[in-house]
Design an enzyme around this catalytic site. Structure first.
Site, PDB file in Angstrom:
ATOM      1  N   ASN A   9       0.860  -0.661  -0.045  1.00  0.00           N
ATOM      2  CA  ASN A   9      -0.005   0.110   0.183  1.00  0.00           C
ATOM      3  C   ASN A   9       1.074   1.120  -0.139  1.00  0.00           C
ATOM      4  OD1 ASN A   9      -1.834   1.867   0.924  1.00  0.00           O
ATOM      5  ND2 ASN A   9      -3.267   0.800   1.387  1.00  0.00           N
ATOM      6  N   ASP A  11      -0.473   4.326  -0.446  1.00  0.00           N
ATOM      7  CA  ASP A  11      -0.694   5.854   0.456  1.00  0.00           C
ATOM      8  C   ASP A  11       0.496   6.825   0.736  1.00  0.00           C
ATOM      9  OD1 ASP A  11      -2.802   4.607  -0.751  1.00  0.00           O
ATOM     10  OD2 ASP A  11      -3.889   3.548   1.502  1.00  0.00           O
ATOM     11  N   HIS A  12       1.262   5.871   2.193  1.00  0.00           N
ATOM     12  CA  HIS A  12       1.654   7.152   2.768  1.00  0.00           C
ATOM     13  C   HIS A  12       3.076   7.804   2.313  1.00  0.00           C
ATOM     14  CE1 HIS A  12      -0.563   6.119   6.191  1.00  0.00           C
ATOM     15  NE2 HIS A  12      -0.237   4.577   6.124  1.00  0.00           N
ATOM     16  N   ARG A  20       3.749  18.366   1.894  1.00  0.00           N
ATOM     17  CA  ARG A  20       3.943  20.368   0.967  1.00  0.00           C
ATOM     18  C   ARG A  20       3.295  19.937  -0.087  1.00  0.00           C
ATOM     19  NH1 ARG A  20       9.433  21.287   2.560  1.00  0.00           N
ATOM     20  NH2 ARG A  20       9.285  21.515   4.724  1.00  0.00           N
ATOM     21  N   HIS A  45      -5.590   3.341  -2.053  1.00  0.00           N
ATOM     22  CA  HIS A  45      -7.372   3.864  -0.762  1.00  0.00           C
ATOM     23  C   HIS A  45      -7.077   5.690  -1.946  1.00  0.00           C
ATOM     24  CE1 HIS A  45      -9.871   4.451   2.542  1.00  0.00           C
ATOM     25  NE2 HIS A  45     -10.447   4.266   1.462  1.00  0.00           N
ATOM     26  N   ARG A  47      -9.212   7.605  -1.220  1.00  0.00           N
ATOM     27  CA  ARG A  47     -10.513   9.351  -0.425  1.00  0.00           C
ATOM     28  C   ARG A  47     -11.505   9.971  -1.141  1.00  0.00           C
ATOM     29  NH1 ARG A  47      -9.320   7.053   4.945  1.00  0.00           N
ATOM     30  NH2 ARG A  47     -10.876   8.673   5.830  1.00  0.00           N
ATOM     31  N   ARG A  51      -7.131  13.331   0.466  1.00  0.00           N
ATOM     32  CA  ARG A  51      -5.964  13.280   1.350  1.00  0.00           C
ATOM     33  C   ARG A  51      -4.254  12.575   1.342  1.00  0.00           C
ATOM     34  NH1 ARG A  51      -7.295  10.725   7.312  1.00  0.00           N
ATOM     35  NH2 ARG A  51      -9.468  11.325   7.113  1.00  0.00           N
ATOM     36  N   HIS A  52      -4.508  11.903   0.598  1.00  0.00           N
ATOM     37  CA  HIS A  52      -3.266  11.076  -0.226  1.00  0.00           C
ATOM     38  C   HIS A  52      -3.370  10.787  -1.501  1.00  0.00           C
ATOM     39  CE1 HIS A  52      -4.478   7.774   1.252  1.00  0.00           C
ATOM     40  NE2 HIS A  52      -4.900   7.890   2.429  1.00  0.00           N
ATOM     41  N   GLU A  72      -8.764  -0.032  -3.234  1.00  0.00           N
ATOM     42  CA  GLU A  72      -9.461   0.620  -1.816  1.00  0.00           C
ATOM     43  C   GLU A  72      -9.992   1.647  -1.292  1.00  0.00           C
ATOM     44  OE1 GLU A  72      -6.648   0.900   1.141  1.00  0.00           O
ATOM     45  OE2 GLU A  72      -5.433  -1.205   1.129  1.00  0.00           O
ATOM     46  N   THR A 102      -7.236   6.541  10.025  1.00  0.00           N
ATOM     47  CA  THR A 102      -6.845   5.825   9.354  1.00  0.00           C
ATOM     48  C   THR A 102      -8.241   5.280   9.343  1.00  0.00           C
ATOM     49  OG1 THR A 102      -5.699   3.942   8.246  1.00  0.00           O
ATOM     50  CG2 THR A 102      -5.744   4.770  10.675  1.00  0.00           C
ATOM     51  N   THR A 103      -8.509   3.933   8.408  1.00  0.00           N
ATOM     52  CA  THR A 103      -9.128   3.257   8.316  1.00  0.00           C
ATOM     53  C   THR A 103     -10.199   2.740   9.343  1.00  0.00           C
ATOM     54  OG1 THR A 103      -9.049   2.575   6.031  1.00  0.00           O
ATOM     55  CG2 THR A 103     -11.134   1.177   7.239  1.00  0.00           C
ATOM     56  N   GLU A 153     -11.634  -9.292   3.152  1.00  0.00           N
ATOM     57  CA  GLU A 153     -10.140  -8.721   3.989  1.00  0.00           C
ATOM     58  C   GLU A 153     -10.326  -8.930   4.896  1.00  0.00           C
ATOM     59  OE1 GLU A 153      -7.212  -5.830   1.820  1.00  0.00           O
ATOM     60  OE2 GLU A 153      -6.628  -5.412   3.781  1.00  0.00           O
ATOM     61  N   HIS A 192      -4.234  -4.366   8.107  1.00  0.00           N
ATOM     62  CA  HIS A 192      -3.990  -3.413   8.532  1.00  0.00           C
ATOM     63  C   HIS A 192      -3.137  -3.819   9.486  1.00  0.00           C
ATOM     64  CE1 HIS A 192      -5.904   1.282   8.497  1.00  0.00           C
ATOM     65  NE2 HIS A 192      -5.833   0.751  10.309  1.00  0.00           N
ATOM     66  N   GLY A 193      -2.225  -2.882   9.953  1.00  0.00           N
ATOM     67  CA  GLY A 193      -1.608  -2.343  11.316  1.00  0.00           C
ATOM     68  C   GLY A 193      -0.439  -3.679  11.337  1.00  0.00           C
ATOM     69  N   HIS A 215       2.280   1.145   6.450  1.00  0.00           N
ATOM     70  CA  HIS A 215       2.754   2.170   7.000  1.00  0.00           C
ATOM     71  C   HIS A 215       4.000   1.432   7.551  1.00  0.00           C
ATOM     72  CE1 HIS A 215       3.419   4.415  10.579  1.00  0.00           C
ATOM     73  NE2 HIS A 215       2.814   5.029   9.808  1.00  0.00           N
TER      74      HIS A 215
HETATM   75  N1  PXP Z   1      -5.846  -2.810   4.125  1.00  0.00           N
HETATM   76  C1  PXP Z   1      -6.842  -2.032   4.173  1.00  0.00           C
HETATM   77  C2  PXP Z   1      -8.376  -2.283   3.549  1.00  0.00           C
HETATM   78  C3  PXP Z   1      -6.585  -0.826   4.829  1.00  0.00           C
HETATM   79  O1  PXP Z   1      -7.601   0.590   4.913  1.00  0.00           O
HETATM   80  C4  PXP Z   1      -5.466  -0.406   4.889  1.00  0.00           C
HETATM   81  C5  PXP Z   1      -4.887   1.091   5.417  1.00  0.00           C
HETATM   82  O2  PXP Z   1      -5.306   1.665   3.868  1.00  0.00           O
HETATM   83  C6  PXP Z   1      -3.994  -1.348   5.136  1.00  0.00           C
HETATM   84  C7  PXP Z   1      -4.418  -2.821   4.455  1.00  0.00           C
HETATM   85  C8  PXP Z   1      -2.803  -0.850   5.356  1.00  0.00           C
HETATM   86  O3  PXP Z   1      -2.796  -0.259   6.484  1.00  0.00           O
HETATM   87  P1  PXP Z   1      -1.197  -0.620   7.460  1.00  0.00           P
HETATM   88  O4  PXP Z   1      -0.785   0.929   6.603  1.00  0.00           O
HETATM   89  O5  PXP Z   1      -1.778  -0.316   8.853  1.00  0.00           O
HETATM   90  O6  PXP Z   1      -1.059  -1.544   6.720  1.00  0.00           O
END
Ligand code: PXP
Length: 239
Positions: A9, A11-12, A20, A45, A47, A51-52, A72, A102-103, A153, A192-193, A215
């Site tokens: 992912n 996004d970050h 910036r 994702h 959104r 935001r990202h 996503e 976050t979600t 998921e 997630h996490g 992340h």
């Molecule tokens: N899966 C889904 C559905 C998510 O919404 C996210 C966060 O955007 C992730 C996985 C990845 O989560 P993390 O950034 O905590 O690894």
């Protein structure tokens, strides 16, 4: 050696760019390098509040990715239109709240299920696989199958955040959810996490076939580079 599919992912990377409102770091470059490191899929994702990840990122990743693309998104008309135009390999439907960092938690498929049915049917007609991001709760899994999702998921956030004493119970819930989903013929993803430190027990759950991780990989990439960070995670996903 068999291993799970890894969706990285990105996004970050976009979060840092948007801090910036400039052009770097580019999540599209991150996606290309993640593929070089062994990612099986690029996940992002898009959104509603942008935001990202931005529409431009989705367009370029969709055009350039050599691996699978997993979008996503919330089950809104706007997002459905974008998915139909960009044709990712899969869409993972997630809940979205404006205030959240976050979600938070999985979808409630039992409320407003006709909306999910419409989205799943429309995307399915275009050959896009669909997954529902849900907590490891039996009623939600059963409903995901009823609605016609291809996969779930499993939200692993509670497991990831649990104090050590509560972690075995959280893991058990994920294992049982994975087994139940397989019985309904659903694909089983999780995310997630998840981190380099907590991923191992999840990898051991044989029903799980895909992890989406953001992340932790992007955090490690700050120090070792994204190719190396992805390579290290890929190694941990061997069974
Ligand atoms: N899966 C889904 C559905 C998510 O919404 C996210 C966060 O955007 C992730 C996985 C990845 O989560 P993390 O950034 O905590 O690894």
């Amino acid at each position: 050696m068999k291993r799970l599919r890894l969706g990285v992912n990105v996004d970050h990377v976009a979060t840092l760019r948007e801090a910036r409102k400039t052009v770097e770091p580019d999540p599209v470059t991150a996606a290309m390098l993640a593929e070089q490191g062994g990612a099986d899929q690029i996940t992002f994702h898009l959104r509603g509040d942008r935001r990202h990840i931005q529409n431009r990122d989705v367009r370029l990743i969709s055009e350039m990715a050599q691996t699978m693309v997993n979008q996503e998104m919330a089950a809104t008309d706007e997002m459905q239109e974008i998915a139909l135009a960009m044709r990712p390999d899969s869409v993972t439907l997630v809940p979205e709240k404006r205030e959240e960092v976050t979600t938070e938690g999985g979808l409630d498929l039992l409320s407003d299920s006709s909306r999910f049915e419409d989205t799943v049917a429309t995307l399915g007609e275009s050959g896009i696989k669909t997954a529902a991001f849900i907590d490891p709760v039996f009623a939600q899994i059963k409903q995901a199958a009823k609605i016609g999702f291809d996969a779930i998921e499993i939200h692993t956030g509670e497991y990831a955040n649990a104090p050590a004493a509560e972690r075995p119970a959280a893991l058990k819930a994920i294992r049982e959810a994975a087994e139940a989903a397989r019985k309904y013929n659903l694909g089983v993803h999780a995310g997630h996490g998840l981190t380099y430190h907590n991923v191992h027990p999840i990898v051991k759950i044989s029903e799980i076939e895909e992890l989406n991780i953001g992340h932790s990989i992007i955090s490690r990439a700050v120090f070792v580079g994204i190719e190396q960070a992805v390579r290290e995670m890929v190694t941990l996903m061997e069974r």
